[in-house]
Design an enzyme around this catalytic site. Sequence first.
Site, mmCIF file in Angstrom:
data_model
loop_
_atom_site.group_PDB
_atom_site.id
_atom_site.type_symbol
_atom_site.label_atom_id
_atom_site.label_comp_id
_atom_site.label_asym_id
_atom_site.label_seq_id
_atom_site.Cartn_x
_atom_site.Cartn_y
_atom_site.Cartn_z
ATOM 1 N N SER A 1 -11.461 24.300 74.515
ATOM 2 C CA SER A 1 -11.031 25.015 75.721
ATOM 3 C C SER A 1 -10.898 24.106 76.946
ATOM 4 O O SER A 1 -11.274 24.482 78.049
ATOM 5 C CB SER A 1 -11.973 26.191 76.013
ATOM 6 N N LYS B 1 -2.033 21.918 66.159
ATOM 7 C CA LYS B 1 -2.434 22.799 65.045
ATOM 8 C C LYS B 1 -1.185 23.340 64.340
ATOM 9 O O LYS B 1 -0.194 22.627 64.244
ATOM 10 C CB LYS B 1 -3.366 23.898 65.571
ATOM 11 N N GLY C 1 -10.913 27.371 71.234
ATOM 12 C CA GLY C 1 -10.037 28.540 71.297
ATOM 13 C C GLY C 1 -10.705 29.783 71.859
ATOM 14 O O GLY C 1 -10.162 30.880 71.770
ATOM 15 N N GLU D 1 -16.363 18.374 69.312
ATOM 16 C CA GLU D 1 -15.781 19.691 69.542
ATOM 17 C C GLU D 1 -16.759 20.775 69.099
ATOM 18 O O GLU D 1 -16.802 21.125 67.910
ATOM 19 C CB GLU D 1 -14.481 19.837 68.742
ATOM 20 N N HIS E 1 -11.543 18.063 61.434
ATOM 21 C CA HIS E 1 -11.525 19.136 62.441
ATOM 22 C C HIS E 1 -12.325 20.339 61.922
ATOM 23 O O HIS E 1 -12.300 20.633 60.729
ATOM 24 C CB HIS E 1 -10.083 19.545 62.742
ATOM 25 N N GLU F 1 -11.760 23.382 62.014
ATOM 26 C CA GLU F 1 -10.968 24.385 61.292
ATOM 27 C C GLU F 1 -10.769 23.975 59.845
ATOM 28 O O GLU F 1 -10.705 24.823 58.951
ATOM 29 C CB GLU F 1 -9.622 24.607 62.012
ATOM 30 N N ASN G 1 -3.691 18.446 70.088
ATOM 31 C CA ASN G 1 -3.670 18.911 68.699
ATOM 32 C C ASN G 1 -2.881 20.214 68.671
ATOM 33 O O ASN G 1 -3.377 21.240 69.111
ATOM 34 C CB ASN G 1 -5.115 19.118 68.220
HETATM 35 P P1 13P Z 1 -8.671 24.589 72.188
HETATM 36 O O1 13P Z 1 -8.348 23.587 73.261
HETATM 37 O O2 13P Z 1 -7.554 25.561 71.939
HETATM 38 O O3 13P Z 1 -9.991 25.245 72.405
HETATM 39 O O4 13P Z 1 -8.788 23.777 70.822
HETATM 40 C C1 13P Z 1 -9.573 22.644 70.789
HETATM 41 C C2 13P Z 1 -9.340 21.938 69.514
HETATM 42 O O5 13P Z 1 -9.690 22.415 68.462
HETATM 43 C C3 13P Z 1 -8.636 20.643 69.549
HETATM 44 O O6 13P Z 1 -8.699 20.014 68.321
#
Ligand code: 13P
Length: 253
Positions: free
Chosen positions: A214, A12, A174, A168, A96, A98, A10
């Site tokens: 992560s 983003k 992150g 997740e 997601h 976010e 992803n």
């Molecule tokens: P990270 O791998 O940067 O923690 O992000 C995970 C994520 O949100 C994948 O959709």
Amino acid sequence: MRRLPFIAGNWKMNKTVEEALLLTRELKEALNEVKDVEVAIAPPFTALYPVFQELKGSSIRLACQNLFWEEKGAYTGEVSPLMLKEVGCRYVIIGHSERRQYFGETDETVNRRIKAALKVGLKVIFCIGETLSERENGETFSVIERQVKGGLQGLGEKEIEDLVIAYEPVWAIGTGKTATPQQAQEVHRFIRAQLRQLFSDGLAEDVRVQYGGSVTPENIKGLMAQEDIDGALVGGASLKAESFSRIVRFREM
Ligand code: 13P
């Protein structure tokens, strides 16, 4: 092997078209000989079509990060399921954290998006996960149950076959704080139990459940060794060919 491992990146809100094409070329090269793992990348909207062109002849699948549920019309700023299918998307990431956190996504809007995606033949990566305070309050399982039921409401067994679930935990995204393989496995097993209850044993066995939060080349192997972890949804580490391809090649780690 009942469930084919599925590793998705992803991206983003990262990568211009030029940067996206560069990374795509590097990934094609690095993952050329990988078999027995399904791989997808989810660039931002602007890079989807050029990346699709670049991916021709490769087994890497294209995914997008969101969609709107209406077919067309006066919805300024939105993108429809068919438009995304047309530019070569095979998968769409929906729900997601976010999007839930910053853009008002709810279980209900997630459900509408999932239905709209499946209707045009897009496969769905359906994201769920608890926040740190929910975990600390002992609400992890109730949150997961609510998200699974809400997101999949009204869907039949046949439709769920085109769906992947990504667990997740928000506190692991992150932050560099990965869930331990045991913490993740516990929730993955619970998700599968929910699918068993809502649908059937067979379906619960077939649906792939990815872990996200992560994920790195260093921790992927331990996660993939868990019975109910079938892949990963990778954020930060998917932005470089070197780290993402090492994650995809987890068996060699
Ligand atoms: P990270 O791998 O940067 O923690 O992000 C995970 C994520 O949100 C994948 O959709």
